[in-house]
Design a protein around this motif. Structure first.
Motif, PDB file in Angstrom:
ATOM      1  N   THR A 169      74.188  21.435  69.136  1.00 56.87           N
ATOM      2  CA  THR A 169      75.388  20.950  69.814  1.00 56.87           C
ATOM      3  C   THR A 169      75.108  19.623  70.500  1.00 56.87           C
ATOM      4  O   THR A 169      73.969  19.297  70.836  1.00 56.87           O
ATOM      5  N   SER A 170      76.157  18.861  70.698  1.00 52.34           N
ATOM      6  CA  SER A 170      76.094  17.635  71.491  1.00 52.34           C
ATOM      7  C   SER A 170      77.384  17.513  72.275  1.00 52.34           C
ATOM      8  O   SER A 170      78.387  18.150  71.949  1.00 52.34           O
ATOM      9  N   CYS A 171      77.358  16.722  73.333  1.00 55.43           N
ATOM     10  CA  CYS A 171      78.522  16.571  74.205  1.00 55.43           C
ATOM     11  C   CYS A 171      78.960  15.114  74.202  1.00 55.43           C
ATOM     12  O   CYS A 171      78.148  14.206  74.435  1.00 55.43           O
ATOM     13  N   GLU A 216      79.628  20.911  67.471  1.00 59.69           N
ATOM     14  CA  GLU A 216      78.650  21.906  67.022  1.00 59.69           C
ATOM     15  C   GLU A 216      78.527  21.884  65.509  1.00 59.69           C
ATOM     16  O   GLU A 216      79.515  21.797  64.776  1.00 59.69           O
ATOM     17  N   CYS A 258      82.270  21.174  77.141  1.00 61.30           N
ATOM     18  CA  CYS A 258      80.992  20.859  77.779  1.00 61.30           C
ATOM     19  C   CYS A 258      81.243  19.859  78.906  1.00 61.30           C
ATOM     20  O   CYS A 258      82.358  19.352  79.084  1.00 61.30           O
ATOM     21  N   TYR A 270      71.920  26.214  64.562  1.00 60.53           N
ATOM     22  CA  TYR A 270      73.012  25.446  65.134  1.00 60.53           C
ATOM     23  C   TYR A 270      72.481  24.432  66.146  1.00 60.53           C
ATOM     24  O   TYR A 270      71.437  24.622  66.768  1.00 60.53           O
ATOM     25  N   THR A 324      89.559  24.420  69.595  1.00 58.07           N
ATOM     26  CA  THR A 324      88.551  24.023  68.608  1.00 58.07           C
ATOM     27  C   THR A 324      89.223  23.499  67.345  1.00 58.07           C
ATOM     28  O   THR A 324      90.216  24.062  66.878  1.00 58.07           O
ATOM     29  N   LEU A 328      82.638  19.280  72.959  1.00 61.81           N
ATOM     30  CA  LEU A 328      81.453  19.888  72.376  1.00 61.81           C
ATOM     31  C   LEU A 328      81.520  19.749  70.859  1.00 61.81           C
ATOM     32  O   LEU A 328      82.488  20.177  70.225  1.00 61.81           O
ATOM     33  N   ASN A 343      84.680  20.717  66.611  1.00 63.02           N
ATOM     34  CA  ASN A 343      84.795  20.064  67.910  1.00 63.02           C
ATOM     35  C   ASN A 343      85.582  20.976  68.848  1.00 63.02           C
ATOM     36  O   ASN A 343      86.670  21.450  68.491  1.00 63.02           O
TER      37      ASN A 343
END
Length: 545
Positions: A540-542, A495, A479, A538, A305, A493, A474
């Motif tokens: 999230t996206s991938c 977030e 993901c 929160y 991360t 990922l 990140n």
């Protein structure tokens, strides 16, 4: 203050996922069952053995037990040795409003209707039912869930809890079948985190001993904060999130550390304020007090991360806009989005507002590997010929290794005190991957005068002051991205996590703080539709790559 990484205790340190497979044919969605592992023997399962090992222990629980079900369920808890003052009967509708990490005991007769369907002998969990969504959210927020049924219902209760865990964390379950367990184990427990589910049948006393011996020590063993990290911990307050007089001239409110942990890492925030008891009688024709606000931010990335940026704000502009609204100068549509709770007026209290022109730390700068900055928070005040000044304070130093600190002061307004009130926002952005992957700890502070009515006639005043912190991170390979809609590729990922509050402060005309003053967690303006957990919001996206 050292920037070394400090370990944080995970809820469970090993993956232990156990589900008893029922004799009826079960068809749970998203669960994969491994039949190659045996636990225990054909007469006594591993759960049964563990159950026997702790069933005779005295139950030493000192936390509330929320009970949904008939009065007989309450009586069974009392008979098991639970202090009746700890037993809190609630309704199903009250469960969502309970705090996270609650111990909840539910009777299957209350929660079961609508959860299970049987189609041609195949048992399914109705994941669209209201009761299923409720169980899913209880598990997601970290509750220790105990569901009471009878022997014939245990297997379907376990199925519901397992599927709820898989949906709560969007993952699959590997179920290990356990041989036939002992009779009388009609309380199914489930607890864990986003990596682990502990589940199985117990007697009531054994279930409560599991909570006492294994679960409560984990949820109550929070890291002891280093006072040099979080200045709020240096204030001598009697309790969190309520006013304490910390000196003859100062009040303080400490919100209390809040944390959110998931696969990318651990986000910790805290907020506190220091408020002058003294009132200056003539500041540009008005009575005025003085206050300082402080935000604490910490992010601990897990392996893989990187921090994209950390942000924190204190909004005196919104505080002044609330005053303008309550005075009838602007409409509700002109209020900023971060004002969800308005302190209001009435009961002898008039609208007040906070300004933040006196100072803001840290200032904008480009840090090097050895850069640091100091923060102080007032614990005593005095008056001078020009206003209220700080007479005593606590302080600390933060390092900002190769981070760029940006400070924004917009929007802003010129107030009736002839002082500026702005939305002070700090953004901490890493300059290199090396430091983006490391734990970061920061504090931010701003201070200024508070409006309290006409000169020489201070009024009891109510204040609304928004504050908050956020982080964007990140996680590499966090993901799965489906190329062209069907080709799975490992993705990054992204977030975004936010925690916002409104300070709701009531100050009497003599400068004393009303005991109803506190911080109130709010829904961040941009977080509509985001997921939430214990005040954190929160999304999230991938992304491919």
């Amino acid at each position: 203050m050292g920037m070394g990484s400090r370990s944080r205790l995970l809820l469970i340190t090993a993956v232990v996922i156990v589900v008893v497979v029922a004799s009826v044919l079960l068809a749970p969605p998203r669960i994969f069952v491994s039949h190659g592992v045996k636990v225990g023997n054909t007469k006594t399962s591993g759960f049964s053995t563990a159950n026997q090992g702790i069933v005779g222990l005295p139950i030493s629980l000192n936390i509330p037990i929320y009970v949904v079900g008939p009065s007989t369920l309450v009586q069974r808890l009392v008979s098991a040795g639970i202090n009746q003052s700890l037993i809190k009967p609630v309704t199903v509708n009250e469960l969502p409003s309970l705090p996270g990490n609650s111990l909840v005991v539910i009777d299957w007769s209350v929660i079961g209707p609508g959860l299970i369907t049987n189609v041609s002998g195949l048992v399914h969990v109705n994941v669209n039912s209201t009761n299923f969504k409720l169980i899913r959210e209880l598990i997601k927020r970290g509750d220790f869930v105990v569901i009471h049924g009878n022997a014939s219902e245990v297997s379907v209760i376990e199925l519901v809890l397992a599927v709820a865990w898989s949906r709560a964390y969007n993952t699959s379950i590997i179920a290990i079948p356990v041989p036939k367990y002992l009779n009388g184990l009609d309380y199914v427990i489930a607890y864990g985190n986003n990596h682990v589910l502990i589940i199985g049948p117990h007697s009531l006393s054994a279930a409560l001993n599991i909570a006492s011996k294994f679960w409560t020590p984990i949820i109550t063993k929070t890291p002891t904060p280093d006072p040099s990290d979080d200045l709020c911990m240096d204030l001598s307050v009697s309790a969190t999130n309520q006013p304490s007089q910390i000196s003859s001239t100062a009040y303080a409110i400490v919100y209390g550390q809040q944390s959110y942990e998931d696969s990318p890492g651990d986000f910790v925030v805290d907020f506190c304020l220091s408020w002058s008891v003294l009132v200056y009688n003539d500041y540009n024709g008005y009575s005025a007090g003085y206050a300082e606000l402080y935000n604490y931010i910490e992010y601990i990335p897990n392996s893989g991360t990187e921090i994209e940026y950390i942000k924190s704000f204190q909004d005196a502009y919104a505080s002044y806009m609330v005053y303008e609204y309550e005075m009838g100068y602007i409409s509700a549509s002109q209020l900023p989005g971060d004002v969800e709770f308005i302190a209001g007026s009435g009961g002898g209290y008039e609208p007040g507002y906070w300004t933040n022109t006196a100072g803001a730390d840290p200032h904008a700068q480009t840090c090097t590997s050895s850069t640091s900055y100091g923060i102080s928070l007032a614990i005593g005040f005095s008056t001078s010929g020009t206003g209220i000044t700080v007479s005593n304070s606590v302080s600390t130093t933060y390092s900002c290794p190769e981070y760029t600190i940006s400070l924004y002061g917009q929007p802003a307004a010129v107030t009736s005190l002839r002082l500026s009130a702005s939305n002070q926002t700090w953004v901490f952005t890493p300059q290199s991957t090396q430091y983006a992957e490391q734990e970061q700890i920061y504090g931010v502070e701003s201070d200024g005068d508070t409006y309290m009515g006409p000169a020489y006639n201070p009024q009891s005043s109510a204040y609304t002051i928004p504050a908050g912190s956020s982080v964007v991170v990140n996680e590499t390979n966090g993901c799965t991205y489906y190329l062209f809609g069907f080709i799975p590729e490992s993705g990054t990922l992204v977030e975004h996590i936010v925690y916002d509050i409104n300070w709701d402060v009531w100050v009497n005309s003599n400068g004393a703080m009303n005991p109803y003053s506190s911080g109130l967690a709010i829904v961040p303006p941009a977080a509509s539709g985001w997921s939430s957990s214990n005040g954190f919001y929160y999304t999230t996206s991938c992304w491919l790559g």
